[in-house]
Design an enzyme around this catalytic site. Sequence first.
Site, mmCIF file in Angstrom:
data_model
loop_
_atom_site.group_PDB
_atom_site.id
_atom_site.type_symbol
_atom_site.label_atom_id
_atom_site.label_comp_id
_atom_site.label_asym_id
_atom_site.label_seq_id
_atom_site.Cartn_x
_atom_site.Cartn_y
_atom_site.Cartn_z
ATOM 1 N N ASP A 1 0.836 -1.208 0.000
ATOM 2 C CA ASP A 1 0.000 0.000 0.000
ATOM 3 C C ASP A 1 0.868 1.255 0.000
ATOM 4 O O ASP A 1 0.694 2.149 0.821
ATOM 5 C CB ASP A 1 -0.928 -0.020 1.212
ATOM 6 C CG ASP A 1 -1.866 -1.217 1.213
ATOM 7 O OD1 ASP A 1 -3.075 -1.012 1.017
ATOM 8 O OD2 ASP A 1 -1.392 -2.349 1.392
ATOM 9 N N ASP B 1 -1.487 -2.610 -4.053
ATOM 10 C CA ASP B 1 -1.789 -1.176 -4.017
ATOM 11 C C ASP B 1 -0.530 -0.365 -4.292
ATOM 12 O O ASP B 1 0.217 -0.011 -3.386
ATOM 13 C CB ASP B 1 -2.443 -0.763 -2.705
ATOM 14 C CG ASP B 1 -3.926 -1.136 -2.650
ATOM 15 O OD1 ASP B 1 -4.419 -1.745 -3.615
ATOM 16 O OD2 ASP B 1 -4.577 -0.815 -1.639
ATOM 17 N N ASN C 1 -6.680 -3.783 -4.550
ATOM 18 C CA ASN C 1 -7.921 -3.179 -5.034
ATOM 19 C C ASN C 1 -7.674 -1.896 -5.821
ATOM 20 O O ASN C 1 -8.435 -1.570 -6.733
ATOM 21 C CB ASN C 1 -8.883 -2.903 -3.874
ATOM 22 C CG ASN C 1 -8.283 -2.047 -2.782
ATOM 23 O OD1 ASN C 1 -7.309 -2.431 -2.139
ATOM 24 N ND2 ASN C 1 -8.851 -0.862 -2.553
ATOM 25 N N HIS D 1 -3.632 -9.543 -0.931
ATOM 26 C CA HIS D 1 -3.838 -8.147 -0.550
ATOM 27 C C HIS D 1 -4.756 -7.988 0.663
ATOM 28 O O HIS D 1 -4.443 -7.262 1.601
ATOM 29 C CB HIS D 1 -4.384 -7.325 -1.717
ATOM 30 C CG HIS D 1 -4.455 -5.863 -1.411
ATOM 31 N ND1 HIS D 1 -3.327 -5.105 -1.138
ATOM 32 C CD2 HIS D 1 -5.502 -5.012 -1.279
ATOM 33 C CE1 HIS D 1 -3.675 -3.861 -0.878
ATOM 34 N NE2 HIS D 1 -5.002 -3.778 -0.953
ATOM 35 N N HIS E 1 -11.816 -2.441 6.711
ATOM 36 C CA HIS E 1 -11.817 -3.622 5.840
ATOM 37 C C HIS E 1 -12.076 -4.904 6.639
ATOM 38 O O HIS E 1 -11.605 -5.978 6.278
ATOM 39 C CB HIS E 1 -10.488 -3.732 5.071
ATOM 40 C CG HIS E 1 -10.148 -2.502 4.290
ATOM 41 N ND1 HIS E 1 -11.000 -1.969 3.363
ATOM 42 C CD2 HIS E 1 -9.064 -1.693 4.304
ATOM 43 C CE1 HIS E 1 -10.446 -0.888 2.827
ATOM 44 N NE2 HIS E 1 -9.278 -0.693 3.383
ATOM 45 N N HIS F 1 -3.718 -3.887 2.483
ATOM 46 C CA HIS F 1 -5.090 -3.392 2.495
ATOM 47 C C HIS F 1 -5.416 -2.538 3.721
ATOM 48 O O HIS F 1 -5.897 -1.420 3.591
ATOM 49 C CB HIS F 1 -6.064 -4.565 2.376
ATOM 50 C CG HIS F 1 -7.425 -4.194 1.861
ATOM 51 N ND1 HIS F 1 -7.613 -3.214 0.925
ATOM 52 C CD2 HIS F 1 -8.660 -4.686 2.161
ATOM 53 C CE1 HIS F 1 -8.918 -3.128 0.648
ATOM 54 N NE2 HIS F 1 -9.569 -3.995 1.391
ATOM 55 N N HIS G 1 -4.305 -0.112 6.477
ATOM 56 C CA HIS G 1 -3.156 0.796 6.501
ATOM 57 C C HIS G 1 -2.577 0.906 7.908
ATOM 58 O O HIS G 1 -2.609 1.941 8.550
ATOM 59 C CB HIS G 1 -3.549 2.161 5.949
ATOM 60 C CG HIS G 1 -4.022 2.106 4.539
ATOM 61 N ND1 HIS G 1 -4.744 3.102 3.942
ATOM 62 C CD2 HIS G 1 -3.868 1.136 3.591
ATOM 63 C CE1 HIS G 1 -5.019 2.766 2.686
ATOM 64 N NE2 HIS G 1 -4.508 1.579 2.456
#
Length: 469
Positions: A169, A198, A235, A320, A330, A357, A359
Site C-alpha cells: 500500500d 496497491d 484493489n 492483498h 476492511h 489493504h 493501513h
Amino acid sequence: MAKMGTSSRVAAAIVVVLGLVLSLAVVCNGGKTSSFVRKVEKTVDMPLDSDVFKVPPGYNAPQQVHITQGDQLGKAVIVSWVTVEELGSNTVLYWSAYSKKQKSEGKVTTYKFYNYTSGYIHHTTIRNLKFNTKYYYVVGIGHTERQFWFITPPEVGPDVPYTFGLIGDLGQSFDSNKTLTHYELNPQKGQAVLFVGDLSYADNYPNHDNVRWDTWGRFTERSVAYQPWIWTAGNHEIDFAPEIGETKPFKPYTHRYHVPYKASGSTAPFWYSIKRASAYIIVLSSYSAYGKYTPQYKWLEQELPMVNRSETPWLIVLMHSPWYNSYNYHYMEGETMRVMYEPWFVQYKVDVVFAGHVHAYERSERISNVAYNIVNGICIPVKDQSAPVYITIGDGGNLEGLATNMTEPQPAYSAYREASFGHATFDIKNRTHAYYGWHRNQDGYAVTADSMWFFNRYYHPVDDSTSAQ
C-alpha cells in the site's frame, strides 16, 4: 436445610459465571497493542514537481525502469520501461564481469484510459542468466542510454540464505517516500521486495488520473530498477470505472507490470508462483474469482501439492486483503477467501502469509479457524502450530492515511499491532530459522519495532509463539 441448599446452589452458580467471565477474558485478551504514539498529521501526496518524480534528461530517455523475476527459478528477469517521445529500441543490452555483452529483444504496448494515452511501455525478458551473479543492463539504445544493474538470486536449495523486503500500500505521499528511504537504508539489506498490492493509488484522483501511474513508476525506479519487486494486485489496481467508460479491470496495471505467471501454469497474471533461494512464494488475488471451480481455485489446488519443501522449505503466501484483522477497517473482507483456502494452508503448513489493504501493522500468532462450520459454534480461532503466521503490512504510507481505529479488546490471536507507517524484512538463515523484523518509519534504520524468530513448519515445527494466549 432447603434454604442452605438454595444458597449453596446460588453461590456455585456465581462461581461458574465468574469462571466463564474470567475464561472469556483469557480468550479475548490478546498480545501487545503498541503504546507508541506518533504525531497526528494528514498524509499528503507529493506534488508533481517533486524531485522524486523528475523525468530523466535526454531525448526519449527510458523512465519508470523496473524489474521482476522472469521465470519460476530465478534465472530470468523481466526488464520494463517507458519511452515517451517515440517508440525507440526494444533491446536490452546486458553483461556480467564474466560474460560478453548480449542483447535481448522485447515487446512494446500502449493503452488509453479515458482522456489519457500512455507512453510506449517496453517489456523484455532476459533468460538463461547465471545464479548469484551481478549483471549490468542498458536500455534506451539509439537515443538516451541509461545503465542499471541487478544481482540474480542463488541457486534454489534448502539452506540458501536470502533476505526479502516487505512493502504494501505504498502510494506516493511524503510518508511513502519515508518508507522507501527507510527500506533502502535498512542495514538488514533486502535483496528483493515482496510487494503485497496497491501501487500508485492513481484511482484516488479524478478520472483515475493515469499520470499518477507515471509518477509512481519514476518514484520507485530508484529501488525496483536494481532489485526485483514481486507484484501482488490490490484493489487500487482494479481501475474499474464504468462512469467514464472504463470497464476492463486492471487495465493500467496489466499493461505496466508483467509477471511470469505462465511459468507456474497460471492462466492469469494475478495468481502465480516463483521459487527464490530457499523460498517458494505463492501470489494470490483477493480481487479475482476464488470460489470452487474457478481458475484461481483450480490452480492453487494443483499448486500446493507440488511444493517440494525439501528443495524450498519456506512456503510464503502473498495476498492483498488480510484474513485476520483486528482493525475496524476492511473488517471481514478476506473472510470468504479464508473459508475457501485456510484448510489448505494448514494442511500444507504455510509458514507465513503477508497481506496489505489495512493501513497499519499487525502480526498474528499461529492460529486457524478451520473447524467452524456455521452450526457447530466452534467460531473462535485456536492455536495451531501447523498454521501460518498472518502479517498485515499495508503501512507503506499512501494518501488515505493510517488505520488507527482498533477493535477492543485485542483478540487472542493478535500478537502485535500498531498504527504506524513502515516496512519489514524476512531474513531466511537456513532451512529451520528465519528472522523477521518490522521497521517503523520514525525509528533509526537498524531498529525493529516488532520482531520474531520463525521456526520452519516443515523442518523445525516447534512452538514459536511470541505472546501468551
